[in-house]
Design an enzyme around this catalytic site. Sequence first.
Site, PDB file in Angstrom:
ATOM      1  N   HIS A   1     -36.864  -2.686 -16.777  1.00 34.67           N
ATOM      2  CA  HIS A   1     -36.671  -1.463 -16.000  1.00 34.67           C
ATOM      3  C   HIS A   1     -35.601  -0.569 -16.610  1.00 34.67           C
ATOM      4  CE1 HIS A   1     -33.063  -2.913 -13.356  1.00 34.67           C
ATOM      5  NE2 HIS A   1     -33.112  -3.615 -14.457  1.00 34.67           N
TER       6      HIS A   1
ATOM      7  N   HIS B   1     -36.396   1.998  -6.136  1.00 39.51           N
ATOM      8  CA  HIS B   1     -36.340   1.499  -7.511  1.00 39.51           C
ATOM      9  C   HIS B   1     -37.592   0.710  -7.845  1.00 39.51           C
ATOM     10  CE1 HIS B   1     -34.451   0.662 -11.290  1.00 39.51           C
ATOM     11  NE2 HIS B   1     -34.699  -0.636 -11.152  1.00 39.51           N
TER      12      HIS B   1
ATOM     13  N   CYS C   1     -36.268   5.109 -13.575  1.00 34.31           N
ATOM     14  CA  CYS C   1     -37.083   3.919 -13.320  1.00 34.31           C
ATOM     15  C   CYS C   1     -38.570   4.234 -13.214  1.00 34.31           C
ATOM     16  CB  CYS C   1     -36.585   3.160 -12.100  1.00 34.31           C
ATOM     17  SG  CYS C   1     -36.709   4.026 -10.519  1.00 34.31           S
TER      18      CYS C   1
END
Length: 155
Positions: A131, A119, A70
Amino acid sequence: AQRLLNSLTAAEKAALAAEQDRASRASADRVQLGNSTPASGRAGAAFSAAQTKIGSPYVYGATGPSSYDCSGLTSWAYAQAGVGIPRTSQAQANAGTRIYSQSQLQVGDLVIFYGDLHHVGLYAGNGQVLHAPRTGTVVRYESINNMPFQFGVRI
């Protein structure tokens, strides 16, 4: 997580793989991003760069050019726009101005998820985030509401 995956039957593994494949295809095929404007020229350039990586596999610790995690995706995308940001999601959470209201997010803003800030993605407009989700998936669009939103970061 790996232990759990290893305990699945062949049929369960096939069903999981089919669902992930469907989600990835649906993400690319059906996302309506609307006409949101980028936060800045740099954010727009970063977002455009990230869009070129849709379908690239998630690999923990990867920073490109063929696979990403990520924060590897977001740091790579901003680097393509000539902007250096920290490597990890926790550090990226402190890299700019925090935005606590989803309604104030603009395309290209970083979007931080989960209480431990583990994240990050890029806001894509219309309630979507671009993402690299997790192992076994690819870079894709997903609803911002599928994860616990903490705040955005405008670089």
